[in-house]
Design an enzyme around this catalytic site. Sequence first.
Site, PDB file in Angstrom:
ATOM      1  N   LEU A  76     -22.180 -17.390  34.336  1.00 22.83           N
ATOM      2  CA  LEU A  76     -22.102 -16.053  34.909  1.00 22.83           C
ATOM      3  C   LEU A  76     -23.535 -15.507  34.920  1.00 22.83           C
ATOM      4  CD1 LEU A  76     -20.122 -13.692  35.770  1.00 22.83           C
ATOM      5  CD2 LEU A  76     -20.720 -12.726  33.550  1.00 22.83           C
ATOM      6  N   TYR A 117     -13.274  -8.484  36.288  1.00 24.97           N
ATOM      7  CA  TYR A 117     -13.626  -7.335  35.452  1.00 24.97           C
ATOM      8  C   TYR A 117     -15.134  -7.147  35.383  1.00 24.97           C
ATOM      9  CZ  TYR A 117     -15.118 -10.307  31.509  1.00 24.97           C
ATOM     10  OH  TYR A 117     -15.781 -11.200  30.710  1.00 24.97           O
ATOM     11  N   LYS A 124     -16.684 -13.333  37.663  1.00 22.04           N
ATOM     12  CA  LYS A 124     -16.342 -12.684  36.389  1.00 22.04           C
ATOM     13  C   LYS A 124     -14.839 -12.415  36.350  1.00 22.04           C
ATOM     14  CE  LYS A 124     -18.252  -9.336  33.122  1.00 22.04           C
ATOM     15  NZ  LYS A 124     -18.462 -10.250  32.020  1.00 22.04           N
ATOM     16  N   HIS A 130       2.879 -18.784  42.530  1.00 28.58           N
ATOM     17  CA  HIS A 130       1.452 -19.115  42.450  1.00 28.58           C
ATOM     18  C   HIS A 130       0.687 -18.631  43.673  1.00 28.58           C
ATOM     19  CE1 HIS A 130       2.836 -21.521  39.144  1.00 28.58           C
ATOM     20  NE2 HIS A 130       1.594 -21.856  38.832  1.00 28.58           N
ATOM     21  N   GLU A 165     -24.123 -21.488  28.641  1.00 24.35           N
ATOM     22  CA  GLU A 165     -24.263 -20.081  28.231  1.00 24.35           C
ATOM     23  C   GLU A 165     -23.384 -19.848  27.011  1.00 24.35           C
ATOM     24  OE1 GLU A 165     -22.626 -17.313  31.113  1.00 24.35           O
ATOM     25  OE2 GLU A 165     -21.131 -18.774  31.738  1.00 24.35           O
ATOM     26  N   ARG A 214     -21.779  -7.022  41.594  1.00 22.69           N
ATOM     27  CA  ARG A 214     -21.156  -8.255  41.091  1.00 22.69           C
ATOM     28  C   ARG A 214     -19.628  -8.153  41.132  1.00 22.69           C
ATOM     29  NH1 ARG A 214     -22.674 -10.345  35.164  1.00 22.69           N
ATOM     30  NH2 ARG A 214     -21.386  -8.560  34.603  1.00 22.69           N
ATOM     31  N   ARG A 267       6.769 -13.396  40.685  1.00 27.60           N
ATOM     32  CA  ARG A 267       5.926 -14.512  40.235  1.00 27.60           C
ATOM     33  C   ARG A 267       5.991 -15.699  41.191  1.00 27.60           C
ATOM     34  NH1 ARG A 267       5.539 -19.150  37.528  1.00 27.60           N
ATOM     35  NH2 ARG A 267       3.684 -19.435  36.229  1.00 27.60           N
TER      36      ARG A 267
HETATM   37  N1  PDD Z   1     -19.531 -10.671  28.944  1.00 23.48           N
HETATM   38  N2  PDD Z   1     -21.797 -14.965  30.393  1.00 23.48           N
HETATM   39  C1  PDD Z   1     -20.503 -14.684  30.110  1.00 23.48           C
HETATM   40  C2  PDD Z   1     -19.528 -15.800  30.086  1.00 23.48           C
HETATM   41  C3  PDD Z   1     -20.106 -13.363  29.864  1.00 23.48           C
HETATM   42  O1  PDD Z   1     -18.824 -13.087  29.614  1.00 23.48           O
HETATM   43  C4  PDD Z   1     -21.078 -12.322  29.889  1.00 23.48           C
HETATM   44  C5  PDD Z   1     -20.714 -10.895  29.634  1.00 23.48           C
HETATM   45  C6  PDD Z   1     -22.411 -12.666  30.175  1.00 23.48           C
HETATM   46  C7  PDD Z   1     -23.499 -11.630  30.256  1.00 23.48           C
HETATM   47  O2  PDD Z   1     -23.294 -10.802  31.376  1.00 23.48           O
HETATM   48  P1  PDD Z   1     -23.835  -9.305  31.398  1.00 23.48           P
HETATM   49  O3  PDD Z   1     -25.292  -9.356  31.044  1.00 23.48           O
HETATM   50  O4  PDD Z   1     -23.614  -8.865  32.809  1.00 23.48           O
HETATM   51  O5  PDD Z   1     -23.030  -8.544  30.403  1.00 23.48           O
HETATM   52  C8  PDD Z   1     -22.725 -13.990  30.436  1.00 23.48           C
HETATM   53  C9  PDD Z   1     -19.023  -9.335  28.759  1.00 23.48           C
HETATM   54  C10 PDD Z   1     -19.956  -8.440  28.050  1.00 23.48           C
HETATM   55  C11 PDD Z   1     -17.659  -9.430  28.126  1.00 23.48           C
HETATM   56  O6  PDD Z   1     -16.892 -10.272  28.555  1.00 23.48           O
HETATM   57  O7  PDD Z   1     -17.337  -8.656  27.222  1.00 23.48           O
END
Ligand code: PDD
Length: 298
Positions: free
Chosen positions: A220, A47, A162, A116, A195, A66, A114
């Site tokens: 991320l 996403y 992501k 894996h 993070e 990304r 379904r």
């Molecule tokens: N999340 N690290 C993680 C684990 C994240 O889920 C996100 C963003 C970031 C920051 O990424 P960016 O600057 O590209 O938004 C770092 C989004 C906003 C979410 O899951 O809602």
Amino acid sequence: MMQKNYFKLEEPFKLSRIAYVNGNYLDFKKSLIHIEDRGYQFADGVYEVFNVSDSKLVDYDLHLKRLFRSMGELKIKSPIAKNTYIYHVKNIIKKNIIINGLIYLQITRGVAPRDHKFPVNQKSSIVITGRHLPADEYEIKFKEGIKVTTHDDLRWGRCDIKTVSLLPNVLAKQDAYIKGASEAWLINKEGHITEGCASNAWILRKDNTLISHPSNNSILTGITRTSFLKGLRKHSIKFKELKFKIKDVRNAKEAFVTSATQHVTPVIKVDKIKIGNGKPGKFASIFRDVYMEALQLK
Ligand code: PDD
């Protein structure tokens, strides 16, 4: 009791009415996904969250890049041509009249019985939704600063992708919420803060050097982080990609989170550790301006 307050807080976040679902623009309530979608069964999907500011997309090109990287790493085929994403994303902004808000775009490996292991030529599923954000939402958080808790980093070894597989993030965030904080910083087995659950984590050392975890498989690489770094370089502000621990947070002058939803937001407390004098510090507005100048609108 707390849960009730939480939803009260969420009331202004009205979900938009029109969603893009596998080729159709549908009323939100009629937007359905198959029960054998692999996103539903295995969290087998990726996403992006785009910020919308004055009806324009923030850093669209970086987010799309990304997204394609995430799909590539998981061998998910793009459901639509790369150059048509912008058309559908802009349509969602227009159809839902979003001035300030967010776009959520999700792609899963699609529908299959379904199992894996996955079929290789699977048609993937795509959903694009939008939501409004109150214009002053960011300003309020920025002025007040946010509280952060810490939590074990229970995630897998590919946090650079992501993916919608976010259960460790969800649990840590809920834990933070129960403790009255708005984000949790994740601490790995070596004691490093990688993070936040949904944001990148930063501290400003006493020598005025900004520190954030190196961009590798443990985090991320946020698009907000990338643009912010571009701005820091432009203004020759000292920055180092370095691992840091709680003891470094204790010695920090200021602290921040960055994400598409929070831009650059000051952190005023990490667990029981007060950052600075417990209020956003003087670098907060400088860093915010540096980021705002560096981002690209489309
Ligand atoms: N999340 N690290 C993680 C684990 C994240 O889920 C996100 C963003 C970031 C920051 O990424 P960016 O600057 O590209 O938004 C770092 C989004 C906003 C979410 O899951 O809602």
